[in-house]
Write a protein that holds these residues in place. Structure first.
Motif, mmCIF file in Angstrom:
data_model
loop_
_atom_site.group_PDB
_atom_site.id
_atom_site.type_symbol
_atom_site.label_atom_id
_atom_site.label_comp_id
_atom_site.label_asym_id
_atom_site.label_seq_id
_atom_site.Cartn_x
_atom_site.Cartn_y
_atom_site.Cartn_z
ATOM 1 N N LEU A 97 4.540 2.438 1.957
ATOM 2 C CA LEU A 97 5.229 3.677 1.601
ATOM 3 C C LEU A 97 4.314 4.847 1.923
ATOM 4 C CD1 LEU A 97 7.484 5.357 0.205
ATOM 5 C CD2 LEU A 97 6.267 4.964 -1.962
ATOM 6 N N ALA A 98 4.845 5.866 2.618
ATOM 7 C CA ALA A 98 4.083 7.080 2.914
ATOM 8 C C ALA A 98 4.963 8.286 2.588
ATOM 9 C CB ALA A 98 3.656 7.121 4.373
ATOM 10 N N VAL A 99 4.467 9.179 1.734
ATOM 11 C CA VAL A 99 5.217 10.380 1.360
ATOM 12 C C VAL A 99 4.671 11.563 2.147
ATOM 13 C CG1 VAL A 99 5.940 11.913 -0.498
ATOM 14 C CG2 VAL A 99 5.699 9.463 -0.936
ATOM 15 N N SER A 100 5.537 12.181 2.933
ATOM 16 C CA SER A 100 5.130 13.286 3.790
ATOM 17 C C SER A 100 6.088 14.461 3.613
ATOM 18 C CB SER A 100 5.071 12.803 5.253
ATOM 19 O OG SER A 100 4.568 13.802 6.111
ATOM 20 N N HIS A 101 6.457 15.123 4.705
ATOM 21 C CA HIS A 101 7.173 16.399 4.646
ATOM 22 C C HIS A 101 8.265 16.468 5.702
ATOM 23 C CE1 HIS A 101 3.876 17.924 2.066
ATOM 24 N NE2 HIS A 101 3.174 17.068 2.791
ATOM 25 N N GLY A 102 9.137 17.466 5.573
ATOM 26 C CA GLY A 102 10.282 17.569 6.465
ATOM 27 C C GLY A 102 9.913 17.771 7.920
ATOM 28 N N GLY A 103 9.093 18.794 8.204
ATOM 29 C CA GLY A 103 8.706 19.064 9.584
ATOM 30 C C GLY A 103 7.887 17.949 10.188
ATOM 31 N N HIS B 285 0.838 -1.196 0.000
ATOM 32 C CA HIS B 285 0.000 0.000 0.000
ATOM 33 C C HIS B 285 0.871 1.243 0.000
ATOM 34 C CE1 HIS B 285 -2.949 -2.975 1.373
ATOM 35 N NE2 HIS B 285 -3.864 -2.153 0.908
ATOM 36 N N ALA B 286 0.333 2.326 -0.573
ATOM 37 C CA ALA B 286 1.061 3.592 -0.634
ATOM 38 C C ALA B 286 0.133 4.726 -0.206
ATOM 39 C CB ALA B 286 1.591 3.844 -2.041
ATOM 40 N N TYR B 287 0.715 5.711 0.472
ATOM 41 C CA TYR B 287 -0.038 6.852 0.989
ATOM 42 C C TYR B 287 0.782 8.127 0.800
ATOM 43 C CZ TYR B 287 -2.495 3.087 3.416
ATOM 44 O OH TYR B 287 -3.189 1.932 3.714
ATOM 45 N N CYS B 288 0.097 9.264 0.817
ATOM 46 C CA CYS B 288 0.792 10.547 0.808
ATOM 47 C C CYS B 288 -0.096 11.570 1.504
ATOM 48 C CB CYS B 288 1.122 11.001 -0.615
ATOM 49 S SG CYS B 288 -0.320 11.429 -1.607
ATOM 50 N N SER B 289 0.464 12.730 1.784
ATOM 51 C CA SER B 289 -0.340 13.797 2.369
ATOM 52 C C SER B 289 -1.273 14.356 1.298
ATOM 53 C CB SER B 289 0.561 14.899 2.931
ATOM 54 O OG SER B 289 0.933 15.822 1.925
ATOM 55 N N THR B 290 -2.129 15.261 1.704
ATOM 56 C CA THR B 290 -3.093 15.863 0.771
ATOM 57 C C THR B 290 -2.481 17.011 -0.029
ATOM 58 O OG1 THR B 290 -3.877 17.162 2.659
ATOM 59 C CG2 THR B 290 -5.170 15.234 2.047
#
Length: 207
Positions: A152-158, A63-68
């Protein structure tokens, strides 16, 4: 750990948490947060390189995810062509009226919390604990899904920084010289509501 009685093997759940590729605001050293800006040519190329890295090492995701935010979904679509789900809970730290402004306006770290602390609350943003709680809650929920084994989850630095801070002290992060570069990939094992940091891969690291 999850134990599969039928086949008699121990199944370890794994999360790969990735920061998005370089954006226009990253290149201009502007505070980004809940606002958005497009991936640069370098950001696009680097995301493709991460996809190649996963292929070379036979790393596959059920499964794969990311922020909006678009910079995260655009990055994910360059890494893999598999279906994915967008999640508000792993979006970037909100910085209120500071968004779009120069990074030189960022405050010095709170000496006790070793982060921005409560600074941005007074300007319509979030504090560090709010970011950490929602990211931990969201990633825990997806790893608890029965069919999520390697994610896999794509997010952000902070957001990624505050997530890691739940599992590692700031002293440990400094000791290990962990960097939060664009397209950095953080590997965690997961069991019983807790994540364990395994490793981080940046594009300039040896394979």
């Amino acid at each position: 750990m999850k134990f599969n009685i039928k086949v008699g093997i121990l199944l370890t759940k794994t999360l790969y948490l990735m920061r998005h590729g370089q954006t226009l605001f990253n290149r201009l050293h502007r505070i980004q947060g809940a606002s958005d800006s497009p991936l640069t040519e370098q950001g696009i190329a680097d995301a493709k390189r991460v996809g190649d890295y996963f292929k070379r090492h036979a790393i596959k995701f059920d499964h794969a995810y990311c922020s909006t935010q678009e910079r995260a979904s655009d990055t994910l679509e360059l890494v893999t062509d598999q279906p994915y789900e967008r999640l508000k809970g792993i979006k970037e730290w909100e910085f209120g009226v500071f968004e779009g402004e120069s990074e030189v306006l960022n405050p010095k770290p709170d000496p006790e919390r070793q982060s921005h602390g409560d600074f941005f609350l007074q300007y319509g943003g979030e504090n560090d604990f709010q970011v950490q709680d929602r990211v931990v809650k969201t990633l825990t929920a997806i790893m608890e899904r029965p069919d999520n084994q390697q994610v896999l989850a794509v997010s952000h630095g902070g957001a990624s920084f505050m997530f890691l801070r739940r599992w590692l002290s700031m002293d440990e992060i400094k000791r290990r010289q962990i960097r939060f570069e664009n397209c950095a990939v953080f590997k965690f094992s997961y069991d019983d509501g807790k994540f364990m940091f395994e490793s981080v891969h940046n594009l300039d690291d040896p394979e």
